[in-house]
Design an enzyme around this catalytic site. Structure first.
Site, PDB file in Angstrom:
ATOM      1  N   ASP A   1       0.763  -1.193  -0.021  1.00 40.42           N
ATOM      2  CA  ASP A   1       0.012   0.106  -0.090  1.00 40.42           C
ATOM      3  C   ASP A   1       0.851   1.321  -0.065  1.00 40.42           C
ATOM      4  O   ASP A   1       2.300   1.129   0.050  1.00 40.42           O
ATOM      5  CB  ASP A   1      -0.976  -0.028   1.216  1.00 40.42           C
ATOM      6  CG  ASP A   1      -0.149   0.265   2.438  1.00 40.42           C
ATOM      7  OD1 ASP A   1       1.150   0.192   2.597  1.00 40.42           O
ATOM      8  OD2 ASP A   1      -0.785   0.342   3.637  1.00 40.42           O
TER       9      ASP A   1
ATOM     10  N   ASP B   1       1.462   4.801   2.283  1.00 44.66           N
ATOM     11  CA  ASP B   1       0.949   5.402   3.476  1.00 44.66           C
ATOM     12  C   ASP B   1       1.384   6.825   3.571  1.00 44.66           C
ATOM     13  O   ASP B   1       2.497   7.244   3.382  1.00 44.66           O
ATOM     14  CB  ASP B   1       1.653   4.637   4.747  1.00 44.66           C
ATOM     15  CG  ASP B   1       1.433   3.248   4.865  1.00 44.66           C
ATOM     16  OD1 ASP B   1       0.483   2.563   5.241  1.00 44.66           O
ATOM     17  OD2 ASP B   1       2.404   2.471   4.240  1.00 44.66           O
TER      18      ASP B   1
ATOM     19  N   ASP C   1      -3.179   4.598   2.658  1.00 45.84           N
ATOM     20  CA  ASP C   1      -3.797   4.733   4.067  1.00 45.84           C
ATOM     21  C   ASP C   1      -3.446   6.413   4.149  1.00 45.84           C
ATOM     22  O   ASP C   1      -2.124   6.879   3.794  1.00 45.84           O
ATOM     23  CB  ASP C   1      -2.755   4.071   5.062  1.00 45.84           C
ATOM     24  CG  ASP C   1      -3.313   2.554   5.005  1.00 45.84           C
ATOM     25  OD1 ASP C   1      -4.414   2.172   4.678  1.00 45.84           O
ATOM     26  OD2 ASP C   1      -2.801   2.030   5.688  1.00 45.84           O
TER      27      ASP C   1
END
Ligand code: DCT
Ligand code: MG
Length: 414
Positions: A243, A245, A338
């Protein structure tokens, strides 16, 4: 057939009633109202079923003799998942998703504990029950379980608890999970399956940079002075990640609790938002710092899936020769993002925590606790001897407070 013998229960029952069949309506205090258990007699036998029902009632569980609407947990023994489903269909139940279907090992674990047990305990018990099997059988089972769990947890939104539930239902592969229309998936899991291929393929540095531009532009539309920093693996110099962040803070006094909502609102309008879950801040000053080594922090955050449009590779001759319609080629990729919002005065601590790695964070917290008598988390550093919070405007200052040489982000891949 009885595998469990409990003379005390039977002898007491005889003393009380003077008959062999217990009075199923006799009242014991119900301690766990939210659990209404039904035990399937199939392959268990009537006597054992009656014994188990009585045992559970004595321990404060509500057990129904009939499969009524109030039943929440169905327990079966020596039945495979398809056998249980067949049996349920025979009872006129088409939608089994309203029940928890559980193996007898969960039930016996509850009886041992004297209360409903959670899935972790269930899992470990399972291992105890397997101890009777040969080590080879155990190995094969563990291997099979490991493979299934690995597949299940590769789906965004599926953790160990759900994996265990699916495994116990007899499901072994993602294909089987997808084919089972009785399963109720959360919004997160639905997104996990929908964008599965994209999400399991790693995010590249180039993709992280492209998303970074989108995040910065959107955040700065609403808060022009906001500081947007890429953290996680990419800040540690990793070339790929699962992902991206981002840590967001606003220097100065102005905080905007609505920022995340505005950002995702705009993405939604632009058709860029594939999934989002905003977790509101649970930050209470008196609760920091946390003593837990693996504590989740209390920042407001958003777990999102963003649609990253990718320019189509211009390979006209290939496309023409293969007769591929360009309109059908997928020109975007789903990317997990995120977003974490930290108050400016906690920014350095949040940056240190969210840069990771997880292991580096754990080691640093342990060091602070045991060597320095301090407590470190993603919000603050507390000196227990001096009984003060130590302010830090940069990561360098945090390392200095801990009496450590500064460690560069790319040296934190512990
Ligand atoms: N972190 C944290 N508190 C959380 C979750 C994560 O402090 N509740 C930290 C630990 C590492 C960092 O934030 C980023 O988390 P991940 O994205 O899970 O790890 P990563 O190192 O970025 O790895 P990946 O490349 O797989 O994303
Ligand atoms: Mg990451």
């Amino acid at each position: 057939m009885d595998k469990i013998r409990a003379p005390a229960v039977f002898s007491q029952r005889k003393r009380q009633k003077g008959i062999h069949t217990p009075n199923l309506t006799c009242s014991y205090e119900i301690k766990f109202n939210e659990f209404v258990i039904f035990i399937i007699q199939r392959k268990m036998g009537r006597t054992r079923r009656i014994f188990l029902m009585e045992l559970a009632r004595r321990k404060g569980f509500r057990v129904e003799s009939e499969l009524s609407d109030s039943v929440t947990h169905i327990v079966a023994e020596n039945n495979s998942y398809p056998e249980v489903m067949d049996w349920l269909r025979g009872q006129g139940v088409d939608d089994s998703s309203r029940f928890e279907l559980l193996d007898i090992s969960w039930f016996t674990a509850c009886m041992e504990a004297g209360r409903p047990v959670d899935s972790e305990v269930k899992y470990r018990l399972m291992e105890i029950i397997e101890e009777g099997e040969s080590s080879r059988a155990k190995e094969v089972l563990n291997d099979e379980r490991y493979k299934s769990f690995k597949q299940f947890t590769s789906v965004f939104g599926v953790g160990v608890k759900t994996s265990e539930k699916w495994y116990r239902m007899g499901l072994r592969t993602l294909e089987e999970v997808k084919a089972d229309k009785t399963l109720k998936l959360s919004k997160m899991q639905k997104a996990g399956f929908l964008y599965y291929e994209d999400l399991v393929s790693c995010v590249s540095k180039a993709e992280a940079d492209a998303v970074s531009l989108i995040v910065r532009n959107t955040v700065c539309t609403f808060l022009p002075d906001a500081l947007v920093t890429i953290t996680g693996g990419f800040r540690r110099g990793k070339k790929t990640g699962h992902d991206i962040d981002f840590l967001i803070t606003n220097p100065g006094p102005r905080e905007d609790d609505e920022l995340l909502h505005k950002v995702v609102g705009l993405w939604k309008k632009q058709g860029l938002l594939l999934y989002c879950d905003i977790i509101e801040s649970t930050f209470l000053k008196e609760q920091i710092p946390s003593r837990k080594v693996d504590a989740m922090d209390n920042f407001q955050k958003c777990f999102a899936i963003l649609k990253l449009c990718q320019p189509r590779v211009d390979n006209s001759s290939y496309n023409t020769s293969k007769n591929i319609d360009m309109a059908e080629v997928k020109d975007w990729k789903a990317i997990r993002v995120d977003l974490i919002i930290a108050p400016f005065e906690q920014y350095a601590y949040a940056l240190l925590g969210w840069t990771g790695s997880r292991q580096f964070g754990r080691d640093l917290r342990r060091y602070a606790t045991h060597e320095k008598k301090m407590i470190l988390d993603n919000h603050a550093l507390y000196d227990r001897k001096k009984r003060i919070f130590l302010k830090a405007g940069s990561e360098e200052e945090i390392f200095a407070h801990l009496g450590l040489d500064y460690v560069e982000p790319w040296e934190r891949n512990a």
